[in-house]
Motif scaffolding. Structure first.
Motif, PDB file in Angstrom:
ATOM      1  N   HIS A 146       0.660  -1.364   0.108  1.00 21.18           N
ATOM      2  CA  HIS A 146       0.175  -0.053  -0.049  1.00 21.18           C
ATOM      3  C   HIS A 146       0.769   1.159   0.128  1.00 21.18           C
ATOM      4  CE1 HIS A 146      -2.895  -2.982   1.392  1.00 21.18           C
ATOM      5  NE2 HIS A 146      -3.654  -2.222   0.567  1.00 21.18           N
ATOM      6  N   SER A 147       2.040   1.119  -0.124  1.00 17.52           N
ATOM      7  CA  SER A 147       3.081   2.175  -0.242  1.00 17.52           C
ATOM      8  C   SER A 147       2.774   3.229   1.091  1.00 17.52           C
ATOM      9  CB  SER A 147       2.904   3.028  -1.434  1.00 17.52           C
ATOM     10  OG  SER A 147       3.124   2.075  -2.377  1.00 17.52           O
ATOM     11  N   ARG A 148       2.974   2.627   2.218  1.00 16.87           N
ATOM     12  CA  ARG A 148       2.808   3.562   3.294  1.00 16.87           C
ATOM     13  C   ARG A 148       3.453   2.843   4.533  1.00 16.87           C
ATOM     14  NH1 ARG A 148      -3.844   2.786   4.313  1.00 16.87           N
ATOM     15  NH2 ARG A 148      -3.655   0.835   5.236  1.00 16.87           N
ATOM     16  N   PHE A 149       4.095   3.657   5.633  1.00 18.50           N
ATOM     17  CA  PHE A 149       4.500   3.299   6.621  1.00 18.50           C
ATOM     18  C   PHE A 149       3.455   3.326   7.724  1.00 18.50           C
ATOM     19  CE2 PHE A 149       8.457   4.613   4.612  1.00 18.50           C
ATOM     20  CZ  PHE A 149       9.496   3.590   5.197  1.00 18.50           C
ATOM     21  N   GLU A 150       3.200   2.195   8.274  1.00 21.13           N
ATOM     22  CA  GLU A 150       2.101   2.211   9.562  1.00 21.13           C
ATOM     23  C   GLU A 150       2.491   2.081  10.808  1.00 21.13           C
ATOM     24  OE1 GLU A 150      -0.744  -0.186   6.113  1.00 21.13           O
ATOM     25  OE2 GLU A 150       0.346  -1.225   7.811  1.00 21.13           O
ATOM     26  N   LEU A 151       2.028   2.813  11.695  1.00 19.72           N
ATOM     27  CA  LEU A 151       2.288   2.868  13.059  1.00 19.72           C
ATOM     28  C   LEU A 151       1.001   2.267  13.898  1.00 19.72           C
ATOM     29  CD1 LEU A 151       3.859   3.820  15.572  1.00 19.72           C
ATOM     30  CD2 LEU A 151       2.378   5.862  15.475  1.00 19.72           C
ATOM     31  N   PHE A 152       1.471   1.071  14.413  1.00 17.60           N
ATOM     32  CA  PHE A 152       0.453   0.247  15.420  1.00 17.60           C
ATOM     33  C   PHE A 152       0.619   0.364  16.626  1.00 17.60           C
ATOM     34  CE2 PHE A 152       0.296  -1.897  11.131  1.00 17.60           C
ATOM     35  CZ  PHE A 152      -1.142  -2.031  11.102  1.00 17.60           C
ATOM     36  N   VAL A 153      -0.188   0.876  17.591  1.00 16.36           N
ATOM     37  CA  VAL A 153      -0.057   0.897  19.049  1.00 16.36           C
ATOM     38  C   VAL A 153      -1.066  -0.242  19.387  1.00 16.36           C
ATOM     39  CG1 VAL A 153      -0.426   2.382  20.918  1.00 16.36           C
ATOM     40  CG2 VAL A 153       0.311   3.272  18.660  1.00 16.36           C
ATOM     41  N   ASN A 154      -0.446  -0.987  20.311  1.00 16.26           N
ATOM     42  CA  ASN A 154      -1.142  -2.291  20.942  1.00 16.26           C
ATOM     43  C   ASN A 154      -1.967  -2.795  19.912  1.00 16.26           C
ATOM     44  OD1 ASN A 154      -0.384  -1.722  23.491  1.00 16.26           O
ATOM     45  ND2 ASN A 154      -1.660  -0.189  23.800  1.00 16.26           N
ATOM     46  N   GLY A 155      -1.591  -3.276  18.668  1.00 18.50           N
ATOM     47  CA  GLY A 155      -2.205  -3.946  17.491  1.00 18.50           C
ATOM     48  C   GLY A 155      -3.107  -3.231  16.888  1.00 18.50           C
ATOM     49  N   THR A 156      -3.504  -1.882  17.071  1.00 17.69           N
ATOM     50  CA  THR A 156      -4.176  -0.837  16.455  1.00 17.69           C
ATOM     51  C   THR A 156      -3.624  -0.006  15.770  1.00 17.69           C
ATOM     52  OG1 THR A 156      -5.846  -0.969  18.195  1.00 17.69           O
ATOM     53  CG2 THR A 156      -6.110   0.736  16.821  1.00 17.69           C
ATOM     54  N   MET A 157      -3.893   0.608  14.256  1.00 17.14           N
ATOM     55  CA  MET A 157      -3.144   1.354  13.472  1.00 17.14           C
ATOM     56  C   MET A 157      -3.559   2.505  14.039  1.00 17.14           C
ATOM     57  SD  MET A 157      -3.062   2.243   9.263  1.00 17.14           S
ATOM     58  CE  MET A 157      -3.102   0.627   8.721  1.00 17.14           C
ATOM     59  N   ALA A 158      -2.669   3.394  14.366  1.00 21.71           N
ATOM     60  CA  ALA A 158      -2.805   4.770  14.929  1.00 21.71           C
ATOM     61  C   ALA A 158      -2.406   5.630  13.946  1.00 21.71           C
ATOM     62  CB  ALA A 158      -1.769   5.001  16.170  1.00 21.71           C
ATOM     63  N   ALA A 159      -1.449   5.485  12.803  1.00 20.25           N
ATOM     64  CA  ALA A 159      -1.135   6.702  11.870  1.00 20.25           C
ATOM     65  C   ALA A 159      -0.357   5.787  10.939  1.00 20.25           C
ATOM     66  CB  ALA A 159      -0.262   7.541  12.451  1.00 20.25           C
ATOM     67  N   TYR A 160      -0.450   6.579   9.499  1.00 18.27           N
ATOM     68  CA  TYR A 160       0.291   6.072   8.695  1.00 18.27           C
ATOM     69  C   TYR A 160       0.929   7.159   7.736  1.00 18.27           C
ATOM     70  CZ  TYR A 160      -3.988   6.310   5.481  1.00 18.27           C
ATOM     71  OH  TYR A 160      -4.791   7.030   4.721  1.00 18.27           O
ATOM     72  N   LEU A 161       2.159   7.030   7.089  1.00 16.26           N
ATOM     73  CA  LEU A 161       2.612   8.107   6.263  1.00 16.26           C
ATOM     74  C   LEU A 161       2.458   7.353   4.816  1.00 16.26           C
ATOM     75  CD1 LEU A 161       5.384  10.223   6.684  1.00 16.26           C
ATOM     76  CD2 LEU A 161       5.527   8.745   4.427  1.00 16.26           C
ATOM     77  N   GLN A 162       1.729   8.098   3.739  1.00 15.49           N
ATOM     78  CA  GLN A 162       1.809   7.610   2.516  1.00 15.49           C
ATOM     79  C   GLN A 162       2.895   8.021   1.793  1.00 15.49           C
ATOM     80  OE1 GLN A 162      -1.251   5.984   1.374  1.00 15.49           O
ATOM     81  NE2 GLN A 162       0.166   5.128  -0.266  1.00 15.49           N
ATOM     82  N   TYR A 163       3.393   7.244   0.828  1.00 22.05           N
ATOM     83  CA  TYR A 163       4.765   7.757   0.164  1.00 22.05           C
ATOM     84  C   TYR A 163       4.510   6.860  -1.327  1.00 22.05           C
ATOM     85  CZ  TYR A 163       6.596   2.923   0.892  1.00 22.05           C
ATOM     86  OH  TYR A 163       6.836   1.563   0.743  1.00 22.05           O
ATOM     87  N   GLU A 164       5.751   7.481  -2.105  1.00 22.55           N
ATOM     88  CA  GLU A 164       5.794   6.964  -3.407  1.00 22.55           C
ATOM     89  C   GLU A 164       7.267   6.615  -3.763  1.00 22.55           C
ATOM     90  OE1 GLU A 164       4.177   9.219  -6.651  1.00 22.55           O
ATOM     91  OE2 GLU A 164       2.145   9.027  -5.931  1.00 22.55           O
ATOM     92  N   MET A 165       7.676   5.791  -4.276  1.00 20.33           N
ATOM     93  CA  MET A 165       9.206   5.508  -4.682  1.00 20.33           C
ATOM     94  C   MET A 165       9.183   6.016  -6.006  1.00 20.33           C
ATOM     95  SD  MET A 165      10.831   4.643  -1.695  1.00 20.33           S
ATOM     96  CE  MET A 165      12.218   4.344  -2.643  1.00 20.33           C
ATOM     97  N   HIS A 166      10.407   6.592  -6.137  1.00 24.77           N
ATOM     98  CA  HIS A 166      10.820   7.149  -7.550  1.00 24.77           C
ATOM     99  C   HIS A 166      12.422   7.085  -7.653  1.00 24.77           C
ATOM    100  CE1 HIS A 166       6.980   8.883  -8.642  1.00 24.77           C
ATOM    101  NE2 HIS A 166       6.922   9.090  -7.405  1.00 24.77           N
ATOM    102  N   GLY A 167      12.679   5.684  -8.130  1.00 29.14           N
ATOM    103  CA  GLY A 167      14.324   5.523  -8.183  1.00 29.14           C
ATOM    104  C   GLY A 167      14.797   5.525  -6.867  1.00 29.14           C
ATOM    105  N   GLY A 168      15.608   6.304  -6.354  1.00 29.11           N
ATOM    106  CA  GLY A 168      16.184   5.961  -5.084  1.00 29.11           C
ATOM    107  C   GLY A 168      15.759   7.089  -4.193  1.00 29.11           C
ATOM    108  N   GLU A 169      14.425   7.630  -4.459  1.00 25.60           N
ATOM    109  CA  GLU A 169      13.914   8.684  -3.657  1.00 25.60           C
ATOM    110  C   GLU A 169      12.325   8.289  -3.208  1.00 25.60           C
ATOM    111  OE1 GLU A 169      15.351  12.389  -6.435  1.00 25.60           O
ATOM    112  OE2 GLU A 169      13.202  11.948  -6.589  1.00 25.60           O
ATOM    113  N   LEU A 170      12.241   8.499  -1.765  1.00 29.93           N
ATOM    114  CA  LEU A 170      11.060   8.272  -1.157  1.00 29.93           C
ATOM    115  C   LEU A 170      10.313   9.307  -1.110  1.00 29.93           C
ATOM    116  CD1 LEU A 170      10.426   6.023   1.753  1.00 29.93           C
ATOM    117  CD2 LEU A 170       9.461   8.389   1.769  1.00 29.93           C
ATOM    118  N   TRP A 171       9.363   9.575  -1.820  1.00 26.03           N
ATOM    119  CA  TRP A 171       8.477  10.754  -1.634  1.00 26.03           C
ATOM    120  C   TRP A 171       7.337  10.753  -0.482  1.00 26.03           C
ATOM    121  CZ3 TRP A 171       6.795  12.693  -7.235  1.00 26.03           C
ATOM    122  CH2 TRP A 171       8.012  12.927  -7.996  1.00 26.03           C
TER     123      TRP A 171
END
Length: 120
Positions: free
Chosen positions: A12-37
């Motif tokens: 899903h192209s995102r970093f997900e933060l789980f607290v006690n098994g529940t998703m609390a937040a996520y950061l959506q990103y795209e990869m372009h070559g060697g760059e994380l947007w």
């Protein structure tokens, strides 16, 4: 934050933060070559008063360092975090620092008209 874990969900192209098994937040990103947007952060309202956003951004930056990939902080909150901490400035390629209004000292600068980031 106790019992917090960050996963890079490549599907899903995102970093997900789980607290006690529940998703609390996520950061959506795209990869372009060697760059994380870094595009946007979404935080569950129940976790807004906690350190969820900061923890998530710190983990994304740590992952970028470990992976030796460049970071383009299109997300305003990620950009502000990096601008306030000069130790993360090397993650942004030098040629893109003005685009994200981050100076060599890590201070935010004023964006030039038309210089704002527009992810593709």
């Amino acid at each position: 934050m106790a019992n917090a874990t960050v996963y890079n969900n490549h599907l899903h192209s995102r970093f997900e933060l789980f607290v006690n098994g529940t998703m609390a937040a996520y950061l959506q990103y795209e990869m372009h070559g060697g760059e994380l947007w870094a595009l946007r952060i979404i935080v569950d309202p129940a976790y807004r008063q906690r350190t969820a956003e900061t923890l998530l951004i710190e983990e994304v930056l740590a992952d970028a360092r470990r992976s030796r990939i460049a970071l383009l902080p299109f997300c305003p909150r990620t950009r502000a975090y990096v601008a306030a901490r000069p130790e993360y400035l090397p993650l942004i390629p030098r040629q893109h620092r003005a685009r994200f209004a981050v100076s060599a000292t890590g201070k935010r600068t004023r964006l030039r008209p038309g210089a704002g980031p527009v992810p593709g």
